[in-house]
Design a protein around this motif. Sequence first.
Motif, PDB file in Angstrom:
ATOM      1  N   GLY A 148       0.967  -1.269   0.068  1.00 46.20           N
ATOM      2  CA  GLY A 148       0.011   0.025  -0.017  1.00 46.20           C
ATOM      3  C   GLY A 148       0.744   1.430   0.014  1.00 46.20           C
ATOM      4  N   THR A 149       2.003   1.109   0.755  1.00 50.64           N
ATOM      5  CA  THR A 149       2.750   2.406   0.664  1.00 50.64           C
ATOM      6  C   THR A 149       3.444   2.632  -0.708  1.00 50.64           C
ATOM      7  N   VAL A 150       4.013   1.500  -1.392  1.00 43.03           N
ATOM      8  CA  VAL A 150       4.501   1.720  -2.709  1.00 43.03           C
ATOM      9  C   VAL A 150       3.340   2.263  -3.731  1.00 43.03           C
ATOM     10  N   ASP A 151       2.146   1.885  -3.592  1.00 40.51           N
ATOM     11  CA  ASP A 151       0.857   2.394  -4.208  1.00 40.51           C
ATOM     12  C   ASP A 151       0.857   3.961  -4.038  1.00 40.51           C
ATOM     13  N   GLN A 152       0.778   4.438  -2.729  1.00 45.22           N
ATOM     14  CA  GLN A 152       0.759   5.835  -2.398  1.00 45.22           C
ATOM     15  C   GLN A 152       1.792   6.214  -3.109  1.00 45.22           C
ATOM     16  N   GLU A 153       3.207   5.973  -2.913  1.00 44.34           N
ATOM     17  CA  GLU A 153       4.333   6.425  -3.463  1.00 44.34           C
ATOM     18  C   GLU A 153       4.012   6.894  -4.990  1.00 44.34           C
ATOM     19  N   VAL A 201       4.031  10.127  -7.310  1.00 42.10           N
ATOM     20  CA  VAL A 201       4.994  10.368  -8.529  1.00 42.10           C
ATOM     21  C   VAL A 201       4.026  11.001  -9.585  1.00 42.10           C
ATOM     22  N   ARG A 202       2.852  10.207  -9.615  1.00 39.42           N
ATOM     23  CA  ARG A 202       1.946  10.815 -10.748  1.00 39.42           C
ATOM     24  C   ARG A 202       1.637  12.273 -10.388  1.00 39.42           C
ATOM     25  N   GLU A 215      13.133  12.511 -10.638  1.00 35.57           N
ATOM     26  CA  GLU A 215      14.306  13.094 -11.274  1.00 35.57           C
ATOM     27  C   GLU A 215      14.516  12.720 -12.764  1.00 35.57           C
ATOM     28  N   LEU A 216      14.034  11.370 -12.943  1.00 38.79           N
ATOM     29  CA  LEU A 216      14.068  10.969 -14.327  1.00 38.79           C
ATOM     30  C   LEU A 216      12.793  11.258 -15.135  1.00 38.79           C
ATOM     31  N   ARG A 217      11.704  11.674 -14.384  1.00 40.44           N
ATOM     32  CA  ARG A 217      10.678  12.106 -15.194  1.00 40.44           C
ATOM     33  C   ARG A 217      10.709  13.728 -15.577  1.00 40.44           C
ATOM     34  N   ARG A 218      11.789  14.442 -14.922  1.00 34.11           N
ATOM     35  CA  ARG A 218      11.865  15.707 -15.196  1.00 34.11           C
ATOM     36  C   ARG A 218      12.637  15.844 -16.315  1.00 34.11           C
ATOM     37  N   GLN A 219      13.424  14.576 -16.897  1.00 35.79           N
ATOM     38  CA  GLN A 219      13.947  14.581 -18.147  1.00 35.79           C
ATOM     39  C   GLN A 219      13.494  13.785 -19.335  1.00 35.79           C
ATOM     40  N   ALA A 257       8.659   8.313 -17.583  1.00 37.64           N
ATOM     41  CA  ALA A 257       9.646   7.442 -17.291  1.00 37.64           C
ATOM     42  C   ALA A 257       9.317   6.684 -15.867  1.00 37.64           C
ATOM     43  N   VAL A 258       9.381   5.350 -16.076  1.00 38.32           N
ATOM     44  CA  VAL A 258       8.661   4.562 -15.169  1.00 38.32           C
ATOM     45  C   VAL A 258       7.217   4.666 -15.448  1.00 38.32           C
TER      46      VAL A 258
END
Length: 479
Positions: free
Chosen positions: A23-28, A32-33, A265-269, A273-274
């Motif tokens: 659940g924590t990973v889902d929240q993270e 991110v989105r 940071e990847l998504r900023r570029q 990403a992911v």
Amino acid sequence: MFAGRLLDVVMELLSSLRSMDPGTVDQEYNAVRSQTSVLKRDLGLTTEAGALKENIKKNRYKDILPYDQSRVVLSLLTTDSDDDYINASFIKGALADRRYIASQGPLSSTVIDFWRMIWQHDVKVIVMACREVEMGKKKCECYWSPVHQSAAFGPFTVYTQGETHPNEDLVVRALTVSYQQVTRSLVQYQFLSWPDHDVPYEAAGVLDLLERARNSQGTHTSPMLIHCSAGCGRTGVICALDYIRDLLVTKQLTGDFSIMKIVLELRRQRPSAVQTKDQYQFIFTAVAFMLEQALQAPSQPLYSNRAELTKRPTRTPASSTKRQSQLTDMSDTYAVVNKSKQPHPPQPGPAYATVATPRTNSGSRTVPASHHYDNDSGGAPIYSTVKPRIKASAPPIYDIAAPTNQRQGEGPLALSNNGEYQLLPAKRLSQTDDDYEDFSSSVTDMTNLCSPGGIGFNCRIQKPRGPRDPPAEWSRLER
């Protein structure tokens, strides 16, 4: 390899990753989105070059355009008609001398641009995380030649010196490219077991891929070229894992290490990403395995024991590619109806159905939440399922026509009054639907998805008229 405080940090991180609540990973991932949109607005990230009329057809997917602030600008001009656009982005690495080019798989119209980019930046290593064709769709144009043959791509001549298969997941090609009487060598690693929008069945194969690619890269400071089909989902995961690997090898891991920060940071570029929640979860699984390997062999280079990597699979909420091949009862056949834009909740169905089900520590199976994409807009079931009656006198006949990345929530079966299964009609995508890829709203030609191959079925079936009157093409191989 580790000592003192660094050893404590690694052990703490490993313990944290092992105990991480799903659940924590889902929240993270949801964070991110949401933060991606904030980053794009606050940093003023734009995609004007990719949206230009003369460039729009150079994009494989209309909603994956490189940011102007980090896009690769082509300065090598081979003809008067060349321009500077290609759908590819620079991504910074953990070290000053290491960075990546995250690119979409080339189209037939952009293969020359692809080689212009490779030559301009003196690329030594290419990591290809897709197949040329997946789910009957062209995902990447072939930009190399057959073994011991040459192929011309505009002014570039590509020769494949050799091709090896270190394992069932990987193809390694030694290439040379010539331009204006100058010849350079490079290595391409094609990872075969990574379904689109999904994740590999185990982390070991991907970590082995990273080790091989880094060994080939050596001390070269040129960027490593990483691509899949769109250059965001699978490509983003590989960039993230290699970035974390460099942090580990160079002893830069600190107590505030955060996978979420790295992905942002990847998504900023590079946009998206992911791209999916499962891909985000896979990074946690792979990093935990990475830390385990480092702690078990502290005197050895990271990932050096390939035999150990292969024999210690890490189960993940991943693809059905290998899982499906392990099933013993596959007597049911699949009729592809349409590509889903958002999986539906699971429906009652036969016990053999392959769904993405991670294994918990107790060995029980849990069904994860459905995939989430940055640009979901809803949709219809992916597959409708037909369960033919099995004759007692005939042995099971296995049909391998099902696509490899079958999702949870596939087309349901309905039980009729006479006790037989009927095929429920699948909904057709509307013309306004907008997803990761532009998919046709109907499937009229199945020749690219599968071939009869002597297995007793012809995949180019017409719509059944009823469970008691199957198409004539549905014939069994009588023994």
